[in-house]
Design an enzyme around this catalytic site. Structure first.
Site, mmCIF file in Angstrom:
data_model
loop_
_atom_site.group_PDB
_atom_site.id
_atom_site.type_symbol
_atom_site.label_atom_id
_atom_site.label_comp_id
_atom_site.label_asym_id
_atom_site.label_seq_id
_atom_site.Cartn_x
_atom_site.Cartn_y
_atom_site.Cartn_z
ATOM 1 N N ALA A 1 0.851 -1.190 0.000
ATOM 2 C CA ALA A 1 0.000 0.000 0.000
ATOM 3 C C ALA A 1 0.886 1.238 0.000
ATOM 4 O O ALA A 1 2.022 1.202 0.490
ATOM 5 C CB ALA A 1 -0.905 -0.011 1.226
ATOM 6 N N GLU B 1 4.279 -5.069 7.282
ATOM 7 C CA GLU B 1 3.483 -4.084 8.024
ATOM 8 C C GLU B 1 3.953 -3.924 9.466
ATOM 9 O O GLU B 1 3.961 -2.816 10.007
ATOM 10 C CB GLU B 1 2.007 -4.483 8.035
ATOM 11 C CG GLU B 1 1.263 -4.200 6.747
ATOM 12 C CD GLU B 1 1.324 -5.347 5.752
ATOM 13 O OE1 GLU B 1 2.214 -6.213 5.883
ATOM 14 O OE2 GLU B 1 0.471 -5.375 4.844
ATOM 15 N N GLY C 1 0.159 -4.942 1.119
ATOM 16 C CA GLY C 1 -1.086 -4.949 0.350
ATOM 17 C C GLY C 1 -0.943 -5.621 -1.005
ATOM 18 O O GLY C 1 -1.907 -6.170 -1.541
ATOM 19 N N GLU D 1 -1.281 -9.211 -0.445
ATOM 20 C CA GLU D 1 -2.720 -9.470 -0.258
ATOM 21 C C GLU D 1 -3.443 -9.503 -1.602
ATOM 22 O O GLU D 1 -4.301 -10.350 -1.842
ATOM 23 C CB GLU D 1 -3.335 -8.413 0.666
ATOM 24 C CG GLU D 1 -2.809 -8.553 2.086
ATOM 25 C CD GLU D 1 -3.289 -7.469 3.033
ATOM 26 O OE1 GLU D 1 -3.151 -6.279 2.680
ATOM 27 O OE2 GLU D 1 -3.786 -7.796 4.111
HETATM 28 C C1 HXC Z 1 5.141 4.437 -1.095
HETATM 29 C C2 HXC Z 1 7.058 3.390 -1.827
HETATM 30 C C3 HXC Z 1 6.611 2.162 -1.282
HETATM 31 C C4 HXC Z 1 5.347 2.137 -0.619
HETATM 32 C C5 HXC Z 1 8.516 1.833 -2.215
HETATM 33 N N1 HXC Z 1 8.241 3.136 -2.383
HETATM 34 N N2 HXC Z 1 7.557 1.222 -1.534
HETATM 35 N N3 HXC Z 1 6.312 4.507 -1.720
HETATM 36 N N4 HXC Z 1 4.656 3.298 -0.545
HETATM 37 N N5 HXC Z 1 4.849 1.027 -0.100
HETATM 38 C C6 HXC Z 1 9.063 4.141 -3.085
HETATM 39 C C7 HXC Z 1 10.295 4.491 -2.282
HETATM 40 O O1 HXC Z 1 9.992 5.474 -1.330
HETATM 41 C C8 HXC Z 1 11.208 5.018 -3.372
HETATM 42 O O2 HXC Z 1 10.823 6.329 -3.707
HETATM 43 C C9 HXC Z 1 10.857 4.133 -4.566
HETATM 44 O O3 HXC Z 1 9.572 3.588 -4.279
HETATM 45 C C10 HXC Z 1 11.847 2.992 -4.759
HETATM 46 O O4 HXC Z 1 11.954 2.284 -3.543
HETATM 47 P P1 HXC Z 1 13.358 2.052 -2.777
HETATM 48 O O5 HXC Z 1 13.056 1.878 -1.343
HETATM 49 O O6 HXC Z 1 14.337 3.109 -3.151
HETATM 50 O O7 HXC Z 1 13.822 0.679 -3.448
HETATM 51 P P2 HXC Z 1 14.685 -0.485 -2.781
HETATM 52 O O8 HXC Z 1 15.832 0.093 -2.036
HETATM 53 O O9 HXC Z 1 14.946 -1.467 -3.855
HETATM 54 O O10 HXC Z 1 13.741 -1.159 -1.694
HETATM 55 C C11 HXC Z 1 12.576 -1.817 -2.098
HETATM 56 C C12 HXC Z 1 11.708 -2.150 -0.879
HETATM 57 C C13 HXC Z 1 11.413 -0.842 -0.113
HETATM 58 C C14 HXC Z 1 12.403 -3.137 0.022
HETATM 59 C C15 HXC Z 1 10.421 -2.787 -1.422
HETATM 60 O O11 HXC Z 1 10.960 0.157 -1.033
HETATM 61 C C16 HXC Z 1 10.378 -0.991 0.947
HETATM 62 O O12 HXC Z 1 10.646 -1.539 2.020
HETATM 63 N N6 HXC Z 1 9.172 -0.477 0.686
HETATM 64 C C17 HXC Z 1 8.071 -0.498 1.622
HETATM 65 C C18 HXC Z 1 7.498 -1.880 1.737
HETATM 66 C C19 HXC Z 1 6.362 -1.939 2.739
HETATM 67 O O13 HXC Z 1 6.561 -1.637 3.927
HETATM 68 N N7 HXC Z 1 5.185 -2.287 2.278
HETATM 69 C C20 HXC Z 1 4.002 -2.405 3.138
HETATM 70 C C21 HXC Z 1 3.229 -1.126 3.107
HETATM 71 S S1 HXC Z 1 1.925 -1.190 4.282
HETATM 72 P P3 HXC Z 1 11.930 7.511 -3.839
HETATM 73 O O14 HXC Z 1 11.101 8.719 -4.045
HETATM 74 O O15 HXC Z 1 12.718 7.477 -2.584
HETATM 75 O O16 HXC Z 1 12.716 7.084 -5.050
HETATM 76 C C22 HXC Z 1 0.732 -2.094 3.555
HETATM 77 C C23 HXC Z 1 -0.557 -2.175 4.299
HETATM 78 C C24 HXC Z 1 -1.555 -2.981 3.550
HETATM 79 O O17 HXC Z 1 0.862 -2.596 2.480
HETATM 80 C C25 HXC Z 1 -2.910 -2.733 4.044
HETATM 81 C C26 HXC Z 1 -3.943 -3.310 3.092
HETATM 82 C C27 HXC Z 1 -3.895 -2.823 1.689
#
Ligand code: HXC
Length: 257
Positions: free
Chosen positions: A65, A131, A108, A111
């Site tokens: 998400a 999460e 998400g 999911e």
């Molecule tokens: C917003 C995101 C994002 C996210 C990545 N980006 N994931 N932006 N929401 N979930 C953005 C980063 O900020 C970055 O932007 C660009 O995408 C590239 O990501 P990087 O982090 O630079 O890439 P990398 O180093 O390869 O790392 C990849 C990654 C990491 C390990 C996937 O991005 C990460 O940990 N992302 C978050 C994963 C996460 O926590 N997902 C769960 C979200 S909560 P910039 O501008 O810096 O280039 C959730 C709740 C669900 O899903 C509820 C129901 C739907």
């Protein structure tokens, strides 16, 4: 229809939906989810489409998400918006939905992948529920669907730790159907989708429906449902054609009637 967050294309009898915000690893904002739902429903209503494939553009399926959209939310606004009820519409899609996952499928996005009927993955695919690292938890079915799929033991381990699941482990635990080299993932997924697209459409629909009942209903209710669907197929021309073709040692010509 013009979509901003996804791309759609038709490959023969297969409708493809690709998440398309590669700069943020296809982070799922509300608009993207709503576009995915619209596109799925449009394919579901389109008689020329037999199977739907969901994939991601760029280097990931999706990283979860959109954190930017959620970070400043409060409980009351989240509950009032109740955005995840929309996801229930995914469970009502009648045609088979195959996920083709490469790179990350986190939070998400995992999911969303678990809402697909089958998952084909690249060898580099990584699944997970991070999460907990953000101080939250899965909210669109993750604790329920993963646990039903793999059981309590691994679901507890993975969702409480947030650690990632490799494609190899996902295959081992029955989360995904097969793995392929990333270069051939889409080609192989399309090939499989094509074999289903050529099956008798009503049989395909009732099989999907019945299998989902096995997940959602107690055994007895599921059995009743299956039996009704089985009998019902004898009202179709495709049943006559399929069995006749077998006797005549030829390929059946299914009409979806
Ligand atoms: C917003 C995101 C994002 C996210 C990545 N980006 N994931 N932006 N929401 N979930 C953005 C980063 O900020 C970055 O932007 C660009 O995408 C590239 O990501 P990087 O982090 O630079 O890439 P990398 O180093 O390869 O790392 C990849 C990654 C990491 C390990 C996937 O991005 C990460 O940990 N992302 C978050 C994963 C996460 O926590 N997902 C769960 C979200 S909560 P910039 O501008 O810096 O280039 C959730 C709740 C669900 O899903 C509820 C129901 C739907």
């Amino acid at each position: 229809k013009n979509y901003e967050m996804i791309e759609t294309s038709v490959k023969g009898q297969v409708g493809l939906i690709e998440l398309n915000r590669p700069k943020v690893l296809n982070a799922l904002n509300r608009q993207m989810v709503s576009e995915v739902l619209s596109a799925m429903e449009a394919y579901d209503e389109n008689a020329d489409i037999k199977v739907i494939i969901l994939a991601g553009k760029g280097r990931a399926f999706a990283a979860g998400a959109d954190i930017d959209e959620m970070m400043d939310a409060d409980a009351v606004s989240m509950e009032t918006l109740n955005q995840f009820t929309d996801w229930d519409r995914l469970a009502w899609i009648k045609k088979p939905v195959i996920g083709a996952v490469h790179g990350f499928a986190l939070g998400g996005a995992f999911e969303l992948a678990l809402c697909c009927d089958m998952l084909f993955a690249a060898e580099n695919a990584e699944f997970g529920f991070p999460e907990v690292n953000l101080g939250v938890m899965p909210g669109a079915g993750g604790t329920q669907r993963l646990t039903k799929l793999v059981g309590k033991t691994k679901a507890m381990e993975w969702i409480l730790s947030g650690k990632r699941i490799s494609a190899k482990d996902a295959l081992h635990h029955g989360i995904i159907n097969s793995t392929f080299a990333e270069e051939v993932l889409m080609e192989e997924t399309l090939k499989f989708a094509d074999t289903i697209a050529n099956q008798a459409p009503i049989a395909v629909r009732l099989i999907k429906e019945s299998i989902l009942k096995a997940v959602d209903y107690p055994l007895y209710e599921g059995m009743q449902y299956e039996r009704k669907n089985f009998y019902m197929l004898f009202a179709t021309e495709d049943q006559k054609e399929g069995m006749r073709a077998f006797k005549e040692k030829r390929k059946p010509d299914f009409k979806g009637k």
